[in-house]
Design a protein around this motif. Structure first.
Motif, PDB file in Angstrom:
ATOM      1  N   HIS A  68      24.166  31.003  31.652  1.00  0.00           N
ATOM      2  CA  HIS A  68      25.344  30.841  32.521  1.00  0.00           C
ATOM      3  C   HIS A  68      26.636  31.065  31.746  1.00  0.00           C
ATOM      4  O   HIS A  68      27.539  31.756  32.213  1.00  0.00           O
ATOM      5  CB  HIS A  68      25.360  29.438  33.151  1.00  0.00           C
ATOM      6  N   GLU A  69      26.713  30.487  30.562  1.00  0.00           N
ATOM      7  CA  GLU A  69      27.919  30.646  29.736  1.00  0.00           C
ATOM      8  C   GLU A  69      28.155  32.120  29.413  1.00  0.00           C
ATOM      9  O   GLU A  69      29.289  32.609  29.497  1.00  0.00           O
ATOM     10  CB  GLU A  69      27.767  29.840  28.453  1.00  0.00           C
ATOM     11  N   THR A  70      27.082  32.827  29.076  1.00  0.00           N
ATOM     12  CA  THR A  70      27.204  34.259  28.756  1.00  0.00           C
ATOM     13  C   THR A  70      27.689  35.038  29.964  1.00  0.00           C
ATOM     14  O   THR A  70      28.609  35.866  29.860  1.00  0.00           O
ATOM     15  CB  THR A  70      25.842  34.811  28.283  1.00  0.00           C
ATOM     16  N   LYS A  71      27.089  34.782  31.125  1.00  0.00           N
ATOM     17  CA  LYS A  71      27.453  35.520  32.342  1.00  0.00           C
ATOM     18  C   LYS A  71      28.890  35.230  32.754  1.00  0.00           C
ATOM     19  O   LYS A  71      29.639  36.137  33.135  1.00  0.00           O
ATOM     20  CB  LYS A  71      26.490  35.184  33.489  1.00  0.00           C
ATOM     21  N   PHE A  72      29.288  33.957  32.683  1.00  0.00           N
ATOM     22  CA  PHE A  72      30.640  33.614  33.098  1.00  0.00           C
ATOM     23  C   PHE A  72      31.680  34.166  32.131  1.00  0.00           C
ATOM     24  O   PHE A  72      32.779  34.547  32.540  1.00  0.00           O
ATOM     25  CB  PHE A  72      30.793  32.097  33.254  1.00  0.00           C
ATOM     26  N   THR A  73      31.333  34.228  30.864  1.00  0.00           N
ATOM     27  CA  THR A  73      32.236  34.835  29.885  1.00  0.00           C
ATOM     28  C   THR A  73      32.420  36.315  30.202  1.00  0.00           C
ATOM     29  O   THR A  73      33.541  36.846  30.137  1.00  0.00           O
ATOM     30  CB  THR A  73      31.687  34.656  28.451  1.00  0.00           C
ATOM     31  N   GLU A  74      31.328  36.983  30.560  1.00  0.00           N
ATOM     32  CA  GLU A  74      31.408  38.403  30.940  1.00  0.00           C
ATOM     33  C   GLU A  74      32.315  38.601  32.144  1.00  0.00           C
ATOM     34  O   GLU A  74      33.189  39.482  32.147  1.00  0.00           O
ATOM     35  CB  GLU A  74      30.006  38.933  31.263  1.00  0.00           C
ATOM     36  N   VAL A  75      32.114  37.766  33.174  1.00  0.00           N
ATOM     37  CA  VAL A  75      32.903  37.907  34.408  1.00  0.00           C
ATOM     38  C   VAL A  75      34.372  37.608  34.144  1.00  0.00           C
ATOM     39  O   VAL A  75      35.257  38.328  34.630  1.00  0.00           O
ATOM     40  CB  VAL A  75      32.339  36.997  35.520  1.00  0.00           C
ATOM     41  N   LEU A  89      38.140  44.246  40.642  1.00  0.00           N
ATOM     42  CA  LEU A  89      36.948  44.109  41.481  1.00  0.00           C
ATOM     43  C   LEU A  89      35.963  45.255  41.233  1.00  0.00           C
ATOM     44  O   LEU A  89      34.751  45.066  41.352  1.00  0.00           O
ATOM     45  CB  LEU A  89      37.334  44.051  42.960  1.00  0.00           C
ATOM     46  N   GLU A  90      36.472  46.412  40.872  1.00  0.00           N
ATOM     47  CA  GLU A  90      35.582  47.527  40.541  1.00  0.00           C
ATOM     48  C   GLU A  90      34.779  47.214  39.277  1.00  0.00           C
ATOM     49  O   GLU A  90      33.579  47.499  39.201  1.00  0.00           O
ATOM     50  CB  GLU A  90      36.403  48.815  40.342  1.00  0.00           C
ATOM     51  N   ARG A  91      35.428  46.596  38.286  1.00  0.00           N
ATOM     52  CA  ARG A  91      34.707  46.186  37.074  1.00  0.00           C
ATOM     53  C   ARG A  91      33.670  45.117  37.405  1.00  0.00           C
ATOM     54  O   ARG A  91      32.541  45.156  36.922  1.00  0.00           O
ATOM     55  CB  ARG A  91      35.696  45.648  36.021  1.00  0.00           C
ATOM     56  N   PHE A  92      34.071  44.164  38.257  1.00  0.00           N
ATOM     57  CA  PHE A  92      33.132  43.121  38.666  1.00  0.00           C
ATOM     58  C   PHE A  92      31.953  43.725  39.420  1.00  0.00           C
ATOM     59  O   PHE A  92      30.811  43.310  39.240  1.00  0.00           O
ATOM     60  CB  PHE A  92      33.844  42.080  39.550  1.00  0.00           C
ATOM     61  N   GLN A  93      32.234  44.722  40.249  1.00  0.00           N
ATOM     62  CA  GLN A  93      31.183  45.379  41.025  1.00  0.00           C
ATOM     63  C   GLN A  93      30.125  46.002  40.114  1.00  0.00           C
ATOM     64  O   GLN A  93      28.926  45.893  40.365  1.00  0.00           O
ATOM     65  CB  GLN A  93      31.797  46.459  41.931  1.00  0.00           C
ATOM     66  N   GLY A  94      30.560  46.646  39.050  1.00  0.00           N
ATOM     67  CA  GLY A  94      29.613  47.224  38.094  1.00  0.00           C
ATOM     68  C   GLY A  94      28.733  46.145  37.479  1.00  0.00           C
ATOM     69  O   GLY A  94      27.515  46.320  37.328  1.00  0.00           O
ATOM     70  N   TRP A  95      29.347  45.006  37.135  1.00  0.00           N
ATOM     71  CA  TRP A  95      28.591  43.878  36.582  1.00  0.00           C
ATOM     72  C   TRP A  95      27.576  43.357  37.598  1.00  0.00           C
ATOM     73  O   TRP A  95      26.425  43.086  37.257  1.00  0.00           O
ATOM     74  CB  TRP A  95      29.566  42.767  36.183  1.00  0.00           C
ATOM     75  N   ALA A  96      28.020  43.212  38.850  1.00  0.00           N
ATOM     76  CA  ALA A  96      27.134  42.687  39.896  1.00  0.00           C
ATOM     77  C   ALA A  96      25.932  43.605  40.104  1.00  0.00           C
ATOM     78  O   ALA A  96      24.800  43.139  40.278  1.00  0.00           O
ATOM     79  CB  ALA A  96      27.911  42.510  41.204  1.00  0.00           C
ATOM     80  N   PRO A 178      15.644  45.947  44.993  1.00  0.00           N
ATOM     81  CA  PRO A 178      16.826  46.349  44.214  1.00  0.00           C
ATOM     82  C   PRO A 178      17.732  47.343  44.935  1.00  0.00           C
ATOM     83  O   PRO A 178      18.860  47.572  44.498  1.00  0.00           O
ATOM     84  CB  PRO A 178      16.224  46.996  42.963  1.00  0.00           C
ATOM     85  N   ALA A 179      17.257  47.924  46.042  1.00  0.00           N
ATOM     86  CA  ALA A 179      18.076  48.887  46.770  1.00  0.00           C
ATOM     87  C   ALA A 179      19.213  48.205  47.537  1.00  0.00           C
ATOM     88  O   ALA A 179      20.167  48.869  47.946  1.00  0.00           O
ATOM     89  CB  ALA A 179      17.204  49.692  47.742  1.00  0.00           C
ATOM     90  N   LEU A 180      19.125  46.893  47.726  1.00  0.00           N
ATOM     91  CA  LEU A 180      20.202  46.191  48.430  1.00  0.00           C
ATOM     92  C   LEU A 180      21.487  46.281  47.615  1.00  0.00           C
ATOM     93  O   LEU A 180      21.467  46.089  46.403  1.00  0.00           O
ATOM     94  CB  LEU A 180      19.838  44.714  48.635  1.00  0.00           C
ATOM     95  N   PRO A 181      22.601  46.577  48.266  1.00  0.00           N
ATOM     96  CA  PRO A 181      23.853  46.747  47.513  1.00  0.00           C
ATOM     97  C   PRO A 181      24.452  45.417  47.062  1.00  0.00           C
ATOM     98  O   PRO A 181      24.531  44.464  47.830  1.00  0.00           O
ATOM     99  CB  PRO A 181      24.772  47.442  48.526  1.00  0.00           C
ATOM    100  N   ALA A 182      24.887  45.380  45.819  1.00  0.00           N
ATOM    101  CA  ALA A 182      25.554  44.185  45.285  1.00  0.00           C
ATOM    102  C   ALA A 182      27.005  44.131  45.748  1.00  0.00           C
ATOM    103  O   ALA A 182      27.678  43.127  45.550  1.00  0.00           O
ATOM    104  CB  ALA A 182      25.477  44.178  43.773  1.00  0.00           C
ATOM    105  N   ARG A 183      27.488  45.209  46.387  1.00  0.00           N
ATOM    106  CA  ARG A 183      28.887  45.238  46.811  1.00  0.00           C
ATOM    107  C   ARG A 183      29.196  44.147  47.838  1.00  0.00           C
ATOM    108  O   ARG A 183      30.359  43.811  48.068  1.00  0.00           O
ATOM    109  CB  ARG A 183      29.250  46.604  47.394  1.00  0.00           C
ATOM    110  N   LEU A 184      28.150  43.569  48.454  1.00  0.00           N
ATOM    111  CA  LEU A 184      28.393  42.527  49.451  1.00  0.00           C
ATOM    112  C   LEU A 184      29.166  41.353  48.860  1.00  0.00           C
ATOM    113  O   LEU A 184      30.045  40.795  49.496  1.00  0.00           O
ATOM    114  CB  LEU A 184      27.056  42.034  50.036  1.00  0.00           C
TER     115      LEU A 184
END
Length: 199
Positions: A68-75, A89-96, A178-184
Motif C-alpha cells: 500500500h505504501e509503495t502504491k500510494f507513493t507512486e500515485v 489524470l492521464e498519468r494516473f490513468q497509465g498507472w491504473a 483484463p479487457a475491462l477499462p481502468a479509465r472508469l
C-alpha cells in the motif's frame, strides 16, 4: 567494509524476509505460503522468521502495508506537480491500467480478507489498515483539489471511500477480465473534481 551492528543485522534480516514474503504471497497466495517456506527461500532459519513475525497473518499484514505504501507513493508522485488536471489524470490513468487488476496483489487482498472474516483480532487489524488507506486517499484527493483550486463535492473521507470502493471492485473484475477499462476510476475522479459526481 565495517561489520554491521546487531541492530543493522536485524533490520536487514527483517527487510529480506519481508521482500521474500511479498514475492511469495504475490506469486502463490496466502494459503500456499508458509513461514517455513519464506525462511528457506530467504536463506534464514525458521527461528529468524518467528523472531520477527509471530504469525503468518502478522507477516502478511506487514507485506500488505508495504505494498500500500509503495502504491500510494507512486500515485502521489503522479498527481503532484503544477501542470493541468488532465495531465495529472492521464498519468494516473497509465498507472491504473498497469496496476488495477494485478492478479497477485488483487487475489492476496481478497484471500486475506476472507481469512480475517473468522478472526476478530485480524479483522480489527484490517479495519485499521483500511482506515489508513482511506485517510491516505482522502489526503491525495484533497491535495489534488486544493492544488487546482477546486472544491470536492463531498467530504474528503467520503470521496476516498467512493474511490477506494470503485478501485477495489474494478481491480477484482480486471483480475478476471483484463479487457475491462481502468479509465472508469479516472472518469470518476474527474467527475468528482468537476462537481459532477453523485454520492
Amino acid at each position: 567494509m565495517p561489520r554491521m551492528t546487531r541492530t543493522e543485522s536485524q533490520a536487514r534480516t527483517r527487510a529480506d524476509l519481508l521482500a521474500t514474503a511479498r514475492d511469495m504471497f504475490l506469486a502463490d497466495g496466502y494459503a500456499k505460503t508458509s513461514l517455513e517456506r519464506v525462511a528457506e527461500e530467504a536463506g534464514y532459519s525458521k527461528g529468524a522468521v518467528y523472531s520477527n513475525f509471530r504469525t503468518k497473518s502478522a507477516l502478511c499484514l506487514e507485506v500488505l502495508a508495504l505494498i500500500h505504501e509503495t502504491k500510494f507513493t507512486e500515485v502521489t508522485a503522479l498527481l503532484d506537480g503544477d501542470d493541468t488536471l488532465e495531465a495529472r489524470l492521464e498519468r494516473f490513468q497509465g498507472w491504473a491500467e498497469r496496476t488495477l487488476g494485478d492478479v497477485g496483489w488483487t487475489m492476496l487482498e481478497f484471500e486475506f480478507a476472507i481469512v480475517a472474516r473468522d478472526d476478530p483480532a485480524l479483522q480489527a487489524e484490517l479495519v485499521s489498515s483500511l482506515g489508513l488507506m482511506r485517510g491516505t486517499v482522502a489526503g491525495q484527493l484533497q491535495m489534488l483539489a486544493d492544488s487546482m483550486d477546486l472544491t470536492l463535492p463531498l467530504p474528503a473521507e467520503d470521496a476516498a471511500t467512493a474511490v477506494l470502493s470503485l478501485g477495489l471492485g474494478l481491480g477484482i473484475q480486471r483480475a478476471v477480465d483484463p479487457a475491462l477499462p481502468a479509465r472508469l476510476i479516472t472518469d470518476a475522479i474527474r467527475a468528482m473534481l468537476r462537481g459532477g459526481f453523485m454520492a
